[in-house]
Design a protein around this motif. Structure first.
Motif, PDB file in Angstrom:
ATOM      1  N   MET A   1      33.915  55.960  36.326  1.00  0.00           N
ATOM      2  CA  MET A   1      33.107  55.494  35.744  1.00  0.00           C
ATOM      3  C   MET A   1      32.828  55.808  34.179  1.00  0.00           C
ATOM      4  O   MET A   1      33.394  55.995  33.860  1.00  0.00           O
ATOM      5  CB  MET A   1      32.315  56.122  36.177  1.00  0.00           C
ATOM      6  N   VAL A   2      32.250  54.698  33.652  1.00  0.00           N
ATOM      7  CA  VAL A   2      32.140  55.156  32.038  1.00  0.00           C
ATOM      8  C   VAL A   2      30.475  54.985  31.884  1.00  0.00           C
ATOM      9  O   VAL A   2      29.714  53.632  32.259  1.00  0.00           O
ATOM     10  CB  VAL A   2      32.594  53.746  31.889  1.00  0.00           C
TER      11      VAL A   2
ATOM     12  N   GLY B   1      23.735  52.801  23.258  1.00  0.00           N
ATOM     13  CA  GLY B   1      24.141  51.497  22.339  1.00  0.00           C
ATOM     14  C   GLY B   1      25.060  51.502  21.947  1.00  0.00           C
ATOM     15  O   GLY B   1      24.862  49.819  22.502  1.00  0.00           O
ATOM     16  N   ASP B   2      26.419  52.093  22.199  1.00  0.00           N
ATOM     17  CA  ASP B   2      28.265  50.695  21.970  1.00  0.00           C
ATOM     18  C   ASP B   2      27.925  50.253  23.377  1.00  0.00           C
ATOM     19  O   ASP B   2      29.058  50.363  23.257  1.00  0.00           O
ATOM     20  CB  ASP B   2      28.221  51.516  21.205  1.00  0.00           C
ATOM     21  N   ILE B   3      26.756  49.264  23.749  1.00  0.00           N
ATOM     22  CA  ILE B   3      27.484  48.550  24.622  1.00  0.00           C
ATOM     23  C   ILE B   3      29.708  48.000  24.362  1.00  0.00           C
ATOM     24  O   ILE B   3      30.144  47.761  25.185  1.00  0.00           O
ATOM     25  CB  ILE B   3      27.168  47.310  25.132  1.00  0.00           C
ATOM     26  N   LYS B   4      29.832  47.477  23.321  1.00  0.00           N
ATOM     27  CA  LYS B   4      31.279  47.337  23.288  1.00  0.00           C
ATOM     28  C   LYS B   4      32.024  48.103  23.122  1.00  0.00           C
ATOM     29  O   LYS B   4      33.590  47.230  23.589  1.00  0.00           O
ATOM     30  CB  LYS B   4      30.910  46.348  21.621  1.00  0.00           C
ATOM     31  N   ALA B   5      32.032  49.154  23.129  1.00  0.00           N
ATOM     32  CA  ALA B   5      32.973  50.460  23.264  1.00  0.00           C
ATOM     33  C   ALA B   5      33.337  50.078  24.363  1.00  0.00           C
ATOM     34  O   ALA B   5      34.167  50.761  24.651  1.00  0.00           O
ATOM     35  CB  ALA B   5      32.295  51.630  21.728  1.00  0.00           C
ATOM     36  N   ALA B   6      31.762  50.694  25.174  1.00  0.00           N
ATOM     37  CA  ALA B   6      32.164  50.929  27.134  1.00  0.00           C
ATOM     38  C   ALA B   6      33.248  49.595  27.146  1.00  0.00           C
ATOM     39  O   ALA B   6      33.963  49.770  28.158  1.00  0.00           O
ATOM     40  CB  ALA B   6      30.898  51.127  26.993  1.00  0.00           C
ATOM     41  N   GLU B   7      32.578  48.993  27.200  1.00  0.00           N
ATOM     42  CA  GLU B   7      33.590  46.957  27.457  1.00  0.00           C
ATOM     43  C   GLU B   7      35.039  47.587  27.156  1.00  0.00           C
ATOM     44  O   GLU B   7      35.676  47.677  28.219  1.00  0.00           O
ATOM     45  CB  GLU B   7      32.904  46.295  26.704  1.00  0.00           C
ATOM     46  N   GLN B   8      34.952  47.677  25.953  1.00  0.00           N
ATOM     47  CA  GLN B   8      36.891  48.471  25.523  1.00  0.00           C
ATOM     48  C   GLN B   8      37.079  48.929  26.377  1.00  0.00           C
ATOM     49  O   GLN B   8      38.471  49.233  27.180  1.00  0.00           O
ATOM     50  CB  GLN B   8      36.690  48.217  23.998  1.00  0.00           C
TER      51      GLN B   8
ATOM     52  N   ARG C   1      36.231  49.952  29.568  1.00  0.00           N
ATOM     53  CA  ARG C   1      36.512  49.739  31.367  1.00  0.00           C
ATOM     54  C   ARG C   1      37.893  48.723  31.027  1.00  0.00           C
ATOM     55  O   ARG C   1      38.572  48.840  31.955  1.00  0.00           O
ATOM     56  CB  ARG C   1      34.618  48.862  31.274  1.00  0.00           C
ATOM     57  N   ASP C   2      37.845  47.995  30.019  1.00  0.00           N
ATOM     58  CA  ASP C   2      38.766  46.962  29.769  1.00  0.00           C
ATOM     59  C   ASP C   2      40.147  47.460  30.286  1.00  0.00           C
ATOM     60  O   ASP C   2      41.118  47.692  31.143  1.00  0.00           O
ATOM     61  CB  ASP C   2      38.530  45.658  28.949  1.00  0.00           C
TER      62      ASP C   2
ATOM     63  N   VAL D   1      44.015  51.865  38.088  1.00  0.00           N
ATOM     64  CA  VAL D   1      42.694  51.710  38.682  1.00  0.00           C
ATOM     65  C   VAL D   1      41.943  49.949  38.695  1.00  0.00           C
ATOM     66  O   VAL D   1      42.725  49.545  38.061  1.00  0.00           O
ATOM     67  CB  VAL D   1      41.607  52.180  36.602  1.00  0.00           C
ATOM     68  N   GLU D   2      41.265  50.747  39.835  1.00  0.00           N
ATOM     69  CA  GLU D   2      40.950  49.441  40.746  1.00  0.00           C
ATOM     70  C   GLU D   2      39.569  48.468  40.199  1.00  0.00           C
ATOM     71  O   GLU D   2      39.115  47.496  40.216  1.00  0.00           O
ATOM     72  CB  GLU D   2      40.984  49.328  42.304  1.00  0.00           C
ATOM     73  N   GLN D   3      38.574  49.756  40.150  1.00  0.00           N
ATOM     74  CA  GLN D   3      37.793  49.782  39.822  1.00  0.00           C
ATOM     75  C   GLN D   3      36.918  50.459  39.080  1.00  0.00           C
ATOM     76  O   GLN D   3      37.254  51.374  38.919  1.00  0.00           O
ATOM     77  CB  GLN D   3      36.458  49.606  41.197  1.00  0.00           C
ATOM     78  N   VAL D   4      36.114  49.658  38.036  1.00  0.00           N
ATOM     79  CA  VAL D   4      35.216  50.587  36.647  1.00  0.00           C
ATOM     80  C   VAL D   4      33.983  50.650  37.156  1.00  0.00           C
ATOM     81  O   VAL D   4      33.679  49.602  36.754  1.00  0.00           O
ATOM     82  CB  VAL D   4      35.345  50.247  35.153  1.00  0.00           C
TER      83      VAL D   4
END
Length: 287
Positions: free
Chosen positions: A233-234, A238-245, A247-248, A256-259
């Protein structure tokens, strides 16, 4: 009638769609800001985006636990209907909400001694708490008893790991969730304390890293080391781009199969401010 009702609180940051999908009840902590008290559940709930905007403008929110009376009303309603309840609570070390529920259970049990009200201190917050809610809901879907479901949750709790990077430790210290010593370290030039939730459910600083990139690298390493469940889980503010990076990067690892990725809700965001990132996972070892 379902075997038992699953209740959690708004610190769990469960996705809104889960509430109907898994027939959940959410008890809402409140946020007070600039003299106004905001609810964190329901149609008019405070959103993290609005909260963070007010905090950037200098607002200093405070949060309040769910009180005994609210829990008493909930437990009494289900006791009257002869409905068992499982309440998965925000870490008792971080809020009095768990204790409010325990007190309310005692009051209701005086009138309904046959009532079944299970209360679990998850020693967790945000998506870690949500993960436990999902485990309980899935167990119930499979027809498992309340007793067996509680056993599953209690097996996972000690292995639930949380790692958190916060841009500004001021809010955690202001709310009494972190020591002033950790904040002083965080105030040094570009030093990022890595925060975890320990076995007692308390926030502790476990490493001091120079820069956010090194902090994220350390979080990833600690998460992937001895990872047990393939769902990670992530959470972020505020910083969704950092969270998406983040996650990727996690999904690129074969373990890891799912985030599951969600923004931190207003209760937790009140204490972290903007620019925070968290990774939550299930490890093989106890925290």
């Amino acid at each position: 009638m379902v075997q038992f009702k699953i209740v959690t609180d708004s610190t769990s940051d469960v996705p809104v769609e889960w509430i109907e999908q898994y027939d959940l009840e959410i008890m809402g902590l409140t946020v007070e800001l600039d003299g106004i008290v905001y609810e964190t559940v329901g149609e008019n709930r405070l959103t993290s985006d609005v909260l963070l905007e007010k905090m950037r403008a200098g607002g200093q929110p405070t949060t309040s636990q769910v009180n005994v009376g609210q829990f008493e009303a909930l437990f009494r309603k289900h006791a009257k209907a002869n409905q068992a309840v499982l309440y998965l609570a925000f870490s008792a070390a971080l809020s009095g909400t768990y204790q409010s529920a325990v007190m309310a259970r005692e009051i209701v049990m005086d009138d309904y001694p046959e009532a079944v009200i299970e209360i679990i201190d998850t020693k967790a917050a945000t998506l870690g708490e949500a993960y436990l809610v999902l485990k309980a809901a899935k167990a119930r879907e499979l027809g498992m008893s309340l007793t067996d479901t509680v056993a599953i949750i209690e097996d996972v709790i000690p292995r639930l790991r949380t790692y958190l990077l916060v841009d500004d430790l001021h809010h955690l210290v202001r709310g009494g969730r972190l020591s002033k010593t950790a904040a002083l370290i965080g105030g040094l030039v570009n030093i990022k304390p890595l925060i975890s939730i320990d076995s007692d459910g308390k926030l502790v600083s476990i490493a001091k890293l120079r820069g956010k990139k090194k902090g994220i690298k350390e979080m990833l390493g600690l998460t992937l080391e001895r990872l047990d469940a393939s769902c990670v889980m992530v959470a972020y503010t505020g910083d969704i781009k950092a969270a998406e990076q983040l996650r990727d990067t996690l999904l690129a690892d074969q373990r890891v199969e799912q985030v599951m990725m969600e923004p931190l809700g207003p209760i937790i965001a009140s204490h972290t401010g903007t620019g925070s990132l968290a990774i939550l996972s299930i490890g093989r070892d106890q925290r």
